[in-house]
Design an enzyme around this catalytic site. Structure first.
Site, PDB file in Angstrom:
ATOM      1  N   PRO A   2      42.282  43.211  38.364  1.00  0.00           N
ATOM      2  CG  PRO A   2      41.589  43.617  36.177  1.00  0.00           C
ATOM      3  CD  PRO A   2      41.929  42.530  37.140  1.00  0.00           C
ATOM      4  CD  GLU A   3      40.268  45.308  43.634  1.00  0.00           C
ATOM      5  OE1 GLU A   3      39.166  45.891  43.538  1.00  0.00           O
ATOM      6  OE2 GLU A   3      40.431  44.262  44.274  1.00  0.00           O
TER       7      GLU A   3
END
Ligand SMILES: [Zn+2]
Length: 271
Positions: A2-3
């Site tokens: 996840p960014e």
């Protein structure tokens, strides 16, 4: 992994269900995350969640006694579910609410973390040296230019340093440099102010667009079967090594920088 956009979409997805709700219980099934889940975490029981915010990739659930700080690591996902929902493999932590819902963290690789912070959050060792939020007004046109003077590292490595600006992960560094037409190998200290202003604009737009796209997945945060958060995006260069550039039709090239894959267009991105 996840960014920043995924974490922001997660924040927006869970907020309506947990804001102003009271915590009735915490369930720790496996405390061995990147850092152990704080042993005193049950002190949050009885507290009301006053705000759901984000700093870099940390979700911050604020109560009057302290802040629950959650990081999704490499593979974490969070859902809001009925508290009676059957537990599956890798469901390491539940924050149970008096409204009958629970916030459940699933993390196969356990690089995530759940910390209970009672000190000043801005002074916390994981947060205090972080650079500005890229979508905030603190991330000004001059910010990157000023911070880059005398820096000899390649601009892509510079952009991915969280002490300079947070949340420009590998995907967004690749995409923003392509859009700004800057060669990722160029020394950070040698990029002009004009080009940094252009790059700053592209970083903000790229991240904002990703959040917008991810917004379509918001309902997934309350579905017990889905895996929310990691949305597909329209990417110009990332993951497209060897394929033709959408702009000039030249072949995109891949190199390694600081151990991470960089994909760029040798024609469109200039030193
Ligand atoms: Zn090109």
């Amino acid at each position: 992994m996840p960014e920043l956009p995924e974490v922001e979409v997660c924040r927006r997805g869970i907020e309506p269900h947990i804001l102003n709700q009271q915590v009735s219980d915490v369930i720790v099934r496996n405390a061995n995350m990147r850092w152990p889940i704080t042993p005193t975490i049950s002190d949050i029981c009885g507290e009301t969640i006053r705000s759901v915010t984000r700093r870099a990739k940390y979700l911050l659930l604020e109560t009057s006694k302290g802040i629950l700080m959650i990081h999704l690591g490499m593979s974490g996902t969070i859902r809001v579910i009925d508290k009676a929902t059957a537990v599956t493999k890798h469901d390491h932590f539940d924050l149970v609410l008096t409204n009958g819902l629970a916030l459940r963290l699933n993390d196969p690789r356990r690089f995530g973390s759940v910390l209970w912070v009672t000190e000043d959050i801005n002074e916390h060792k994981l947060l205090k040296s972080l650079g500005p939020e890229p979508l905030s007004s603190d991330f000004t046109d001059e910010c990157l230019y000023e911070r880059s003077r005398n820096k000899i590292v390649p601009i892509k490595t510079f952009l991915m340093n969280n002490n300079i600006v947070v949340g420009v992960g590998n995907i967004y560094a690749n995409e923003s440099l392509f859009k700004a037409g800057i060669d990722p190998r160029k020394q950070a200290g040698k990029v002009s102010k004009k080009r940094y202003i252009e790059l700053t604009r592209h970083i903000k737009q790229t991240l904002a667009h990703a959040i917008e796209q991810g917004g379509t997945t918001l309902k997934d945060f309350t579905q017990s079967d889905g895996k929310p958060g990691y949305f597909a995006q329209e990417l110009q260069v990332y993951g497209r090594s060897g394929e033709p550039c959408f702009v000039c039709k030249g072949i995109l090239k891949e190199i390694k920088q600081a151990g991470r894959a960089t994909v760029y267009c040798p024609n469109c991105q200039k030193k």
